[in-house]
Design a protein around this motif. Structure first.
Motif, PDB file in Angstrom:
ATOM      1  N   TYR A  99       2.080  17.427  43.573  1.00 27.66           N
ATOM      2  CA  TYR A  99       3.463  17.889  43.418  1.00 27.66           C
ATOM      3  C   TYR A  99       4.330  16.825  42.760  1.00 27.66           C
ATOM      4  O   TYR A  99       5.228  17.145  41.973  1.00 27.66           O
ATOM      5  N   ASN A 100       4.068  15.569  43.062  1.00 30.67           N
ATOM      6  CA  ASN A 100       4.818  14.495  42.401  1.00 30.67           C
ATOM      7  C   ASN A 100       4.519  14.478  40.907  1.00 30.67           C
ATOM      8  O   ASN A 100       5.426  14.291  40.086  1.00 30.67           O
ATOM      9  N   ASN A 101       3.260  14.689  40.545  1.00 27.20           N
ATOM     10  CA  ASN A 101       2.908  14.763  39.122  1.00 27.20           C
ATOM     11  C   ASN A 101       3.608  15.939  38.446  1.00 27.20           C
ATOM     12  O   ASN A 101       4.051  15.827  37.296  1.00 27.20           O
ATOM     13  N   ASP A 102       3.714  17.059  39.159  1.00 22.95           N
ATOM     14  CA  ASP A 102       4.437  18.203  38.595  1.00 22.95           C
ATOM     15  C   ASP A 102       5.903  17.867  38.376  1.00 22.95           C
ATOM     16  O   ASP A 102       6.495  18.256  37.368  1.00 22.95           O
ATOM     17  N   LEU A 103       6.488  17.139  39.321  1.00 22.88           N
ATOM     18  CA  LEU A 103       7.903  16.766  39.184  1.00 22.88           C
ATOM     19  C   LEU A 103       8.122  15.772  38.049  1.00 22.88           C
ATOM     20  O   LEU A 103       9.137  15.830  37.352  1.00 22.88           O
ATOM     21  N   VAL A 104       7.168  14.877  37.852  1.00 26.15           N
ATOM     22  CA  VAL A 104       7.304  13.866  36.806  1.00 26.15           C
ATOM     23  C   VAL A 104       7.301  14.516  35.423  1.00 26.15           C
ATOM     24  O   VAL A 104       7.972  14.040  34.494  1.00 26.15           O
ATOM     25  N   LEU A 105       6.604  15.621  35.286  1.00 22.73           N
ATOM     26  CA  LEU A 105       6.509  16.283  33.989  1.00 22.73           C
ATOM     27  C   LEU A 105       7.771  17.065  33.615  1.00 22.73           C
ATOM     28  O   LEU A 105       7.885  17.541  32.495  1.00 22.73           O
ATOM     29  N   VAL A 106       8.702  17.192  34.567  1.00 23.40           N
ATOM     30  CA  VAL A 106       9.944  17.922  34.320  1.00 23.40           C
ATOM     31  C   VAL A 106      11.093  16.922  34.355  1.00 23.40           C
ATOM     32  O   VAL A 106      11.122  16.016  35.191  1.00 23.40           O
ATOM     33  N   HIS A 107      12.039  17.079  33.456  1.00 22.49           N
ATOM     34  CA  HIS A 107      13.183  16.169  33.412  1.00 22.49           C
ATOM     35  C   HIS A 107      13.971  16.255  34.725  1.00 22.49           C
ATOM     36  O   HIS A 107      14.084  17.316  35.337  1.00 22.49           O
ATOM     37  N   LYS A 112      14.817  20.788  41.163  1.00 19.11           N
ATOM     38  CA  LYS A 112      15.483  21.391  42.317  1.00 19.11           C
ATOM     39  C   LYS A 112      15.712  20.247  43.313  1.00 19.11           C
ATOM     40  O   LYS A 112      14.758  19.575  43.712  1.00 19.11           O
ATOM     41  N   PRO A 113      16.954  19.977  43.717  1.00 26.69           N
ATOM     42  CA  PRO A 113      17.226  18.809  44.571  1.00 26.69           C
ATOM     43  C   PRO A 113      16.436  18.801  45.879  1.00 26.69           C
ATOM     44  O   PRO A 113      15.980  17.751  46.323  1.00 26.69           O
ATOM     45  N   GLU A 114      16.270  19.954  46.473  1.00 26.23           N
ATOM     46  CA  GLU A 114      15.538  20.029  47.737  1.00 26.23           C
ATOM     47  C   GLU A 114      14.093  19.566  47.556  1.00 26.23           C
ATOM     48  O   GLU A 114      13.570  18.786  48.362  1.00 26.23           O
ATOM     49  N   SER A 115      13.444  20.003  46.480  1.00 26.78           N
ATOM     50  CA  SER A 115      12.054  19.613  46.218  1.00 26.78           C
ATOM     51  C   SER A 115      11.947  18.126  45.918  1.00 26.78           C
ATOM     52  O   SER A 115      11.105  17.419  46.477  1.00 26.78           O
ATOM     53  N   SER A 116      12.811  17.649  45.053  1.00 22.48           N
ATOM     54  CA  SER A 116      12.775  16.258  44.646  1.00 22.48           C
ATOM     55  C   SER A 116      13.045  15.320  45.819  1.00 22.48           C
ATOM     56  O   SER A 116      12.317  14.338  46.034  1.00 22.48           O
ATOM     57  N   ASN A 117      14.055  15.630  46.617  1.00 26.55           N
ATOM     58  CA  ASN A 117      14.394  14.771  47.758  1.00 26.55           C
ATOM     59  C   ASN A 117      13.286  14.788  48.812  1.00 26.55           C
ATOM     60  O   ASN A 117      12.997  13.747  49.420  1.00 26.55           O
ATOM     61  N   ASP A 190       9.622  26.880  42.898  1.00 25.00           N
ATOM     62  CA  ASP A 190      10.651  26.754  41.850  1.00 25.00           C
ATOM     63  C   ASP A 190      11.236  25.358  41.803  1.00 25.00           C
ATOM     64  O   ASP A 190      12.450  25.151  41.719  1.00 25.00           O
ATOM     65  N   TYR A 191      10.354  24.360  41.834  1.00 24.72           N
ATOM     66  CA  TYR A 191      10.808  22.966  41.801  1.00 24.72           C
ATOM     67  C   TYR A 191      11.476  22.597  40.485  1.00 24.72           C
ATOM     68  O   TYR A 191      12.224  21.634  40.414  1.00 24.72           O
TER      69      TYR A 191
END
Length: 195
Positions: A99-107, A112-117, A190-191
């Motif tokens: 999931y962290n890799n998925d977040l890194v690929l998106v600016h 989504k703040p909830e997912s990132s936090n 929907d991260y």
């Protein structure tokens, strides 16, 4: 087809009764009487009798109360298969990294703040060594401790200062059941949509 089943049933019943008759009529040789061998043979005979009685009583109760038996059997099967699919801490860390890799690929502006936090919080807890797993066999909980396992200060080792059972639910950050870590999965829906 029914005649074949009845014939097979009669054959097995006759074979079992012959084996039982041979075991009950078997005599212990004189040289083994009073030795540990006789005690060992008697132990296993008694154990077989106990299991036979337990099996027949279970069968009779199952026959008398089929609904109760099917409910208990279903619950037992659910617990058994849940324990086989109980996720491990390694699965949790692997999902977190994916999931962290998925977040890194998106600016970051699209996160989504909830997912990132949530992912950042779990990573911080993992890096500090305060992330723990509690397994109950068929369900697991990831929770946050106060201190790393290697810390030996008084507050960390005193049994009176450990997390209380009544407030333990506040420390749980994820529940693992049936091969999934449910909270992490739900937070990452929907991260990539900043709401």
């Amino acid at each position: 087809m029914t005649n074949k089943i009845l014939h097979l049933r009669n054959l097995l019943t006759n074979r079992a009764s012959n084996i039982k008759l041979n075991l009950t009529n078997a005599k212990m040789p004189e040289r083994f009487k009073g030795t540990i061998v006789e005690k060992w043979v008697n132990y296993w005979k008694q154990l077989g009798i106990d299991y036979k009685e337990a099996g027949t009583s279970f069968y009779e109760e199952a026959k008398a109360k089929p609904v109760k038996t099917s409910i208990y059997t279903s619950i037992g099967m659910l617990i058994y298969f849940s324990s086989k699919k109980n996720p491990s801490e390694t699965d949790f860390i692997e999902n977190l990294r994916n999931y962290n890799n998925d977040l890194v690929l998106v600016h970051e502006s699209c996160h989504k703040p909830e997912s990132s936090n949530h992912v950042k919080f779990i990573q911080r807890c993992f890096n500090e060594g305060i992330l723990r797993r509690l397994s109950l066999g068929f369900i697991s909980f990831m929770w946050v401790a106060d201190y790393d396992k290697g810390v030996s200060v008084y507050k960390a080792i005193c049994p009176h200062l450990q997390p209380e059972y009544l407030t333990f639910h506040k420390r749980i950050i994820d529940v693992g059941f049936w091969g999934k870590w449910w909270n992490l999965q739900n937070k990452m829906v929907d991260y990539d949509v900043n709401v």
